[in-house]
Design a protein around this motif. Structure first.
Motif, PDB file in Angstrom:
ATOM      1  N   SER A 139      59.190 133.369  75.029  1.00 57.87           N
ATOM      2  CA  SER A 139      59.320 134.758  74.578  1.00 57.87           C
ATOM      3  C   SER A 139      60.467 134.906  73.586  1.00 57.87           C
ATOM      4  O   SER A 139      60.317 135.547  72.534  1.00 57.87           O
ATOM      5  CB  SER A 139      59.550 135.684  75.763  1.00 57.87           C
ATOM      6  OG  SER A 139      58.474 135.634  76.658  1.00 57.87           O
ATOM      7  N   GLU A 140      61.605 134.327  73.913  1.00 56.46           N
ATOM      8  CA  GLU A 140      62.763 134.401  73.016  1.00 56.46           C
ATOM      9  C   GLU A 140      62.468 133.707  71.687  1.00 56.46           C
ATOM     10  O   GLU A 140      62.875 134.181  70.619  1.00 56.46           O
ATOM     11  CB  GLU A 140      63.999 133.782  73.671  1.00 56.46           C
ATOM     12  CG  GLU A 140      64.529 134.540  74.865  1.00 56.46           C
ATOM     13  CD  GLU A 140      65.259 135.823  74.506  1.00 56.46           C
ATOM     14  OE1 GLU A 140      65.386 136.164  73.315  1.00 56.46           O
ATOM     15  OE2 GLU A 140      65.699 136.501  75.448  1.00 56.46           O
ATOM     16  N   ALA A 167      52.079 126.120  79.567  1.00 54.84           N
ATOM     17  CA  ALA A 167      52.634 126.608  80.839  1.00 54.84           C
ATOM     18  C   ALA A 167      53.829 125.784  81.301  1.00 54.84           C
ATOM     19  O   ALA A 167      54.571 126.225  82.166  1.00 54.84           O
ATOM     20  CB  ALA A 167      51.539 126.605  81.908  1.00 54.84           C
ATOM     21  N   ARG A 168      54.034 124.618  80.716  1.00 56.22           N
ATOM     22  CA  ARG A 168      55.130 123.752  81.175  1.00 56.22           C
ATOM     23  C   ARG A 168      56.501 124.248  80.735  1.00 56.22           C
ATOM     24  O   ARG A 168      57.514 123.766  81.207  1.00 56.22           O
ATOM     25  CB  ARG A 168      54.903 122.319  80.704  1.00 56.22           C
ATOM     26  CG  ARG A 168      55.111 122.111  79.227  1.00 56.22           C
ATOM     27  CD  ARG A 168      54.970 120.623  78.881  1.00 56.22           C
ATOM     28  NE  ARG A 168      55.493 120.368  77.574  1.00 56.22           N
ATOM     29  CZ  ARG A 168      54.764 120.241  76.487  1.00 56.22           C
ATOM     30  NH1 ARG A 168      53.452 120.334  76.569  1.00 56.22           N
ATOM     31  NH2 ARG A 168      55.327 120.023  75.324  1.00 56.22           N
ATOM     32  N   HIS A 169      56.510 125.243  79.810  1.00 54.74           N
ATOM     33  CA  HIS A 169      57.781 125.803  79.343  1.00 54.74           C
ATOM     34  C   HIS A 169      58.027 127.146  80.008  1.00 54.74           C
ATOM     35  O   HIS A 169      57.097 127.886  80.320  1.00 54.74           O
ATOM     36  CB  HIS A 169      57.775 125.987  77.824  1.00 54.74           C
ATOM     37  CG  HIS A 169      57.578 124.717  77.076  1.00 54.74           C
ATOM     38  ND1 HIS A 169      58.469 123.671  77.127  1.00 54.74           N
ATOM     39  CD2 HIS A 169      56.576 124.307  76.271  1.00 54.74           C
ATOM     40  CE1 HIS A 169      58.038 122.685  76.370  1.00 54.74           C
ATOM     41  NE2 HIS A 169      56.884 123.040  75.849  1.00 54.74           N
ATOM     42  N   ALA A 170      59.282 127.479  80.216  1.00 58.04           N
ATOM     43  CA  ALA A 170      59.637 128.763  80.822  1.00 58.04           C
ATOM     44  C   ALA A 170      59.163 129.912  79.939  1.00 58.04           C
ATOM     45  O   ALA A 170      59.314 129.872  78.713  1.00 58.04           O
ATOM     46  CB  ALA A 170      61.148 128.853  81.018  1.00 58.04           C
ATOM     47  N   THR A 171      58.605 130.919  80.577  1.00 60.07           N
ATOM     48  CA  THR A 171      58.104 132.093  79.862  1.00 60.07           C
ATOM     49  C   THR A 171      59.208 132.728  79.028  1.00 60.07           C
ATOM     50  O   THR A 171      58.986 133.115  77.873  1.00 60.07           O
ATOM     51  CB  THR A 171      57.534 133.112  80.862  1.00 60.07           C
ATOM     52  OG1 THR A 171      56.483 132.476  81.602  1.00 60.07           O
ATOM     53  CG2 THR A 171      56.987 134.341  80.173  1.00 60.07           C
ATOM     54  N   VAL A 181      56.963 141.605  76.327  1.00 62.87           N
ATOM     55  CA  VAL A 181      56.713 140.343  75.626  1.00 62.87           C
ATOM     56  C   VAL A 181      56.515 139.219  76.638  1.00 62.87           C
ATOM     57  O   VAL A 181      55.579 138.418  76.507  1.00 62.87           O
ATOM     58  CB  VAL A 181      57.856 140.013  74.643  1.00 62.87           C
ATOM     59  CG1 VAL A 181      57.686 138.634  74.038  1.00 62.87           C
ATOM     60  CG2 VAL A 181      57.941 141.070  73.557  1.00 62.87           C
ATOM     61  N   GLU A 182      57.368 139.168  77.639  1.00 65.00           N
ATOM     62  CA  GLU A 182      57.236 138.122  78.653  1.00 65.00           C
ATOM     63  C   GLU A 182      55.900 138.243  79.391  1.00 65.00           C
ATOM     64  O   GLU A 182      55.287 137.226  79.728  1.00 65.00           O
ATOM     65  CB  GLU A 182      58.399 138.168  79.639  1.00 65.00           C
ATOM     66  CG  GLU A 182      59.681 137.636  79.043  1.00 65.00           C
ATOM     67  CD  GLU A 182      60.798 137.506  80.052  1.00 65.00           C
ATOM     68  OE1 GLU A 182      60.530 137.490  81.270  1.00 65.00           O
ATOM     69  OE2 GLU A 182      61.956 137.409  79.614  1.00 65.00           O
ATOM     70  N   HIS A 183      55.440 139.456  79.616  1.00 69.34           N
ATOM     71  CA  HIS A 183      54.149 139.658  80.275  1.00 69.34           C
ATOM     72  C   HIS A 183      53.022 139.091  79.417  1.00 69.34           C
ATOM     73  O   HIS A 183      52.142 138.383  79.930  1.00 69.34           O
ATOM     74  CB  HIS A 183      53.930 141.149  80.536  1.00 69.34           C
ATOM     75  CG  HIS A 183      52.599 141.468  81.133  1.00 69.34           C
ATOM     76  ND1 HIS A 183      52.272 141.170  82.434  1.00 69.34           N
ATOM     77  CD2 HIS A 183      51.501 142.043  80.583  1.00 69.34           C
ATOM     78  CE1 HIS A 183      51.026 141.548  82.672  1.00 69.34           C
ATOM     79  NE2 HIS A 183      50.540 142.085  81.563  1.00 69.34           N
TER      80      HIS A 183
END
Length: 72
Positions: free
Chosen positions: A27-28, A19-23, A4-6
């Motif tokens: 994902s969560e 892109a400004r938010h953590a992957t 999912v993170e990929h």
């Protein structure tokens, strides 16, 4: 969750997700949306395709993604 993170990271690279938010946070959040469906989904009210389309639009993947999961 690495898969999912990929996928989320790829969407961030293409600009489909911010892109400004953590992957991991994105994902969560996506998994959380899907994870609670058993509490509210009613097939007599909406189809699985309706839910999938709404979720894709909500997370920014509505344009260019087919039901098969491949870019159109």
């Amino acid at each position: 969750m690495p898969r999912v993170e990929h996928v989320v990271a790829q969407a961030q690279e293409t600009g489909a997700l911010p892109a400004r938010h953590a992957t991991r946070i994105l994902s969560e959040g996506i998994l959380g949306m899907r994870g609670w469906m058993h509490r509210w989904y009613r097939p007599d009210v909406s189809t699985a395709a309706d839910v999938a389309d709404a979720f894709k639009d909500l997370i920014g993947l509505g344009a260019g993604i087919s039901h098969g999961g491949r870019a159109s």
